[in-house]
Design a protein around this motif. Structure first.
Motif, mmCIF file in Angstrom:
data_model
loop_
_atom_site.group_PDB
_atom_site.id
_atom_site.type_symbol
_atom_site.label_atom_id
_atom_site.label_comp_id
_atom_site.label_asym_id
_atom_site.label_seq_id
_atom_site.Cartn_x
_atom_site.Cartn_y
_atom_site.Cartn_z
ATOM 1 N N VAL A 78 12.768 -11.491 -14.138
ATOM 2 C CA VAL A 78 11.944 -12.260 -15.072
ATOM 3 C C VAL A 78 10.512 -11.750 -15.134
ATOM 4 C CG1 VAL A 78 11.027 -14.560 -15.609
ATOM 5 C CG2 VAL A 78 13.350 -14.329 -14.714
ATOM 6 N N PHE A 79 9.848 -11.727 -13.973
ATOM 7 C CA PHE A 79 8.399 -11.534 -13.978
ATOM 8 C C PHE A 79 7.959 -10.105 -14.274
ATOM 9 C CE2 PHE A 79 9.040 -15.363 -11.396
ATOM 10 C CZ PHE A 79 8.360 -16.244 -12.219
ATOM 11 N N LEU A 89 6.695 -15.680 -9.054
ATOM 12 C CA LEU A 89 5.273 -15.386 -9.224
ATOM 13 C C LEU A 89 4.466 -16.584 -9.707
ATOM 14 C CD1 LEU A 89 3.240 -13.110 -8.903
ATOM 15 C CD2 LEU A 89 3.655 -12.490 -11.273
ATOM 16 N N ASN A 90 5.003 -17.372 -10.633
ATOM 17 C CA ASN A 90 4.253 -18.515 -11.133
ATOM 18 C C ASN A 90 3.963 -19.527 -10.027
ATOM 19 O OD1 ASN A 90 7.017 -19.071 -11.052
ATOM 20 N ND2 ASN A 90 6.970 -20.383 -12.858
ATOM 21 N N ILE A 91 4.933 -19.778 -9.154
ATOM 22 C CA ILE A 91 4.725 -20.722 -8.048
ATOM 23 C C ILE A 91 3.779 -20.116 -7.023
ATOM 24 C CG2 ILE A 91 5.848 -21.974 -6.168
ATOM 25 C CD1 ILE A 91 8.368 -22.056 -7.960
ATOM 26 N N PHE A 92 3.961 -18.846 -6.696
ATOM 27 C CA PHE A 92 3.112 -18.174 -5.714
ATOM 28 C C PHE A 92 1.645 -18.233 -6.137
ATOM 29 C CE2 PHE A 92 1.243 -14.513 -3.551
ATOM 30 C CZ PHE A 92 1.767 -14.654 -2.269
ATOM 31 N N PRO A 121 9.633 -7.714 -16.019
ATOM 32 C CA PRO A 121 9.792 -7.436 -17.457
ATOM 33 C C PRO A 121 8.798 -8.217 -18.326
ATOM 34 C CG PRO A 121 11.921 -7.799 -16.452
ATOM 35 C CD PRO A 121 10.897 -8.148 -15.426
ATOM 36 N N LEU A 122 8.549 -9.474 -17.968
ATOM 37 C CA LEU A 122 7.621 -10.291 -18.739
ATOM 38 C C LEU A 122 6.198 -9.748 -18.657
ATOM 39 C CD1 LEU A 122 7.381 -12.831 -20.469
ATOM 40 C CD2 LEU A 122 7.079 -14.139 -18.364
ATOM 41 N N GLU A 123 5.757 -9.405 -17.446
ATOM 42 C CA GLU A 123 4.407 -8.860 -17.275
ATOM 43 C C GLU A 123 4.289 -7.483 -17.932
ATOM 44 O OE1 GLU A 123 1.193 -9.671 -16.096
ATOM 45 O OE2 GLU A 123 2.131 -11.579 -16.516
ATOM 46 N N THR A 124 5.361 -6.696 -17.909
ATOM 47 C CA THR A 124 5.335 -5.397 -18.588
ATOM 48 C C THR A 124 5.163 -5.598 -20.091
ATOM 49 O OG1 THR A 124 6.726 -4.437 -16.871
ATOM 50 C CG2 THR A 124 6.613 -3.254 -18.958
ATOM 51 N N PHE A 125 5.892 -6.549 -20.653
ATOM 52 C CA PHE A 125 5.754 -6.852 -22.076
ATOM 53 C C PHE A 125 4.344 -7.358 -22.387
ATOM 54 C CE2 PHE A 125 6.093 -9.931 -25.594
ATOM 55 C CZ PHE A 125 6.471 -9.057 -26.608
ATOM 56 N N PHE A 126 3.841 -8.279 -21.556
ATOM 57 C CA PHE A 126 2.479 -8.786 -21.746
ATOM 58 C C PHE A 126 1.468 -7.644 -21.686
ATOM 59 C CE2 PHE A 126 3.168 -13.414 -20.136
ATOM 60 C CZ PHE A 126 3.710 -13.761 -21.360
ATOM 61 N N LEU A 168 0.820 -1.215 0.000
ATOM 62 C CA LEU A 168 0.000 0.000 0.000
ATOM 63 C C LEU A 168 0.854 1.266 0.000
ATOM 64 C CD1 LEU A 168 -2.682 -1.026 2.648
ATOM 65 C CD2 LEU A 168 -2.923 -1.056 0.158
ATOM 66 N N PHE A 169 2.095 1.128 0.455
ATOM 67 C CA PHE A 169 2.985 2.272 0.539
ATOM 68 C C PHE A 169 4.055 2.268 -0.555
ATOM 69 C CE2 PHE A 169 1.310 1.436 4.781
ATOM 70 C CZ PHE A 169 0.709 2.650 5.023
ATOM 71 N N GLY A 170 3.827 1.447 -1.583
ATOM 72 C CA GLY A 170 4.718 1.435 -2.725
ATOM 73 C C GLY A 170 5.900 0.502 -2.630
ATOM 74 N N TYR A 171 5.994 -0.273 -1.550
ATOM 75 C CA TYR A 171 7.086 -1.226 -1.421
ATOM 76 C C TYR A 171 6.682 -2.526 -2.103
ATOM 77 C CZ TYR A 171 8.792 2.026 2.054
ATOM 78 O OH TYR A 171 9.229 3.147 2.686
ATOM 79 N N PHE A 172 7.521 -3.004 -2.995
ATOM 80 C CA PHE A 172 7.205 -4.223 -3.718
ATOM 81 C C PHE A 172 8.430 -5.120 -3.719
ATOM 82 C CE2 PHE A 172 6.485 -6.932 -7.380
ATOM 83 C CZ PHE A 172 5.173 -7.289 -7.156
ATOM 84 N N PRO A 173 8.249 -6.432 -3.556
ATOM 85 C CA PRO A 173 9.394 -7.340 -3.471
ATOM 86 C C PRO A 173 10.043 -7.572 -4.830
ATOM 87 C CG PRO A 173 7.372 -8.593 -3.441
ATOM 88 C CD PRO A 173 6.982 -7.138 -3.400
ATOM 89 N N ALA A 174 10.643 -6.539 -5.383
ATOM 90 C CA ALA A 174 11.271 -6.625 -6.706
ATOM 91 C C ALA A 174 12.712 -7.070 -6.556
ATOM 92 C CB ALA A 174 11.169 -5.292 -7.433
ATOM 93 N N ALA A 175 12.879 -8.343 -6.260
ATOM 94 C CA ALA A 175 14.218 -8.914 -6.125
ATOM 95 C C ALA A 175 14.241 -10.245 -6.862
ATOM 96 C CB ALA A 175 14.546 -9.125 -4.651
ATOM 97 N N GLY A 176 15.423 -10.691 -7.199
ATOM 98 C CA GLY A 176 15.570 -11.999 -7.815
ATOM 99 C C GLY A 176 14.750 -12.158 -9.088
ATOM 100 N N ASP A 177 14.043 -13.274 -9.174
ATOM 101 C CA ASP A 177 13.256 -13.574 -10.366
ATOM 102 C C ASP A 177 12.118 -12.578 -10.588
ATOM 103 O OD1 ASP A 177 14.834 -15.709 -10.952
ATOM 104 O OD2 ASP A 177 13.415 -17.240 -10.289
ATOM 105 N N MET A 178 11.588 -12.025 -9.526
ATOM 106 C CA MET A 178 10.519 -11.028 -9.699
ATOM 107 C C MET A 178 11.060 -9.842 -10.507
ATOM 108 S SD MET A 178 7.332 -10.216 -9.157
ATOM 109 C CE MET A 178 6.640 -11.058 -7.749
ATOM 110 N N ARG A 179 12.237 -9.383 -10.143
ATOM 111 C CA ARG A 179 12.854 -8.242 -10.830
ATOM 112 C C ARG A 179 13.372 -8.622 -12.212
ATOM 113 N NH1 ARG A 179 17.494 -7.586 -7.806
ATOM 114 N NH2 ARG A 179 18.325 -9.155 -9.190
#
Length: 168
Positions: free
Chosen positions: A44-45, A148-151, A47-52, A31-42
C-alpha cells in the motif's frame, strides 16, 4: 560568566540528543539499504508514496490514480494524507530517502515528546529517558512500522498529551 556550570538548556539539549540517538538505533539497517518493505508497507504505502512523489514533482494534486483497479480517488484515501507537512516536504526526495528519513524523524520526535511529557511530572531526567525509550522502542510503536499512517500518528501522541496537560 566564567565560573558557572553549564546552562540548564544545555543539559536538556544533551539529554534530548541522547534520547534521539538511542531511540533511532533500531533504524541503523536503513543506513545500509534495508527497509521494512513487507505487508502494507510493500503493498500500500510504497506504491502510494511513489505515486504521490511522481504527481508532486510534476506539480499535480493526485486526485485520481488510474493504476489501481479501474481507478481510485487517491486524494481521498485515509492511508496517508497527501498534504501531511513532513511527507509533503520529504516527497521531493527519492522514495528510498523519503521513507527512511520520515521514519527516523518520527521515532526521534516520539522519543523527544515522551521525554518532555515525562519531565512535566517533575521526575528525574533518568526516569524521563527510560520513559522516552520505553515508549518509542515499544512493541506497540514498532509493530506498526509497516503501517505508515499509524506509525506517523503515534509519534504525535506524547506531544498531544503534553499539550493537554498544559491546557488543563
Amino acid at each position: 560568566i566564567w565560573g558557572r556550570g553549564p546552562s540548564p538548556q544545555a543539559g536538556v539539549r544533551a539529554v534530548v540528543a541522547l534520547v534521539t540517538i538511542l531511540a533511532s538505533l533500531p533504524l541503523i539497517p536503513l543506513l545500509f539499504g534495508y527497509f521494512p518493505a513487507a505487508g502494507d508497507m510493500r503493498d500500500v504505502f510504497i506504491p502510494l508514496e511513489t505515486f504521490f512523489h511522481e504527481q508532486q514533482i510534476q506539480g499535480n494534486i493526485p486526485a485520481w490514480n488510474p493504476s489501481v483497479s479501474f481507478g481510485f480517488p487517491v486524494i481521498a484515501s485515509a492511508q496517508i494524507g497527501f498534504f501531511y507537512p513532513v511527507l509533503f516536504i520529504l516527497r521531493f526526495l527519492p522514495i528510498y530517502l523519503e521513507l527512511p528519513i520520515a521514519l527516523t524523524l518520527h521515532v526521534a520526535f516520539c522519543a523527544i515528546g515522551t521525554f518532555l511529557f515525562a519531565r512535566r511530572f517533575h521526575i528525574s531526567k533518568e526516569a524521563a529517558i527510560i520513559a522516552a525509550l520505553s515508549f518509542s522502542l515499544s512493541q506497540f510503536v514498532w509493530q506498526h512500522l509497516t503501517h505508515l499512517n499509524i506509525f506517523l500518528a503515534v509519534a504525535w501522541f506524547p506531544w498531544q498529551m503534553w499539550a493537554v496537560d498544559i491546557l488543563f
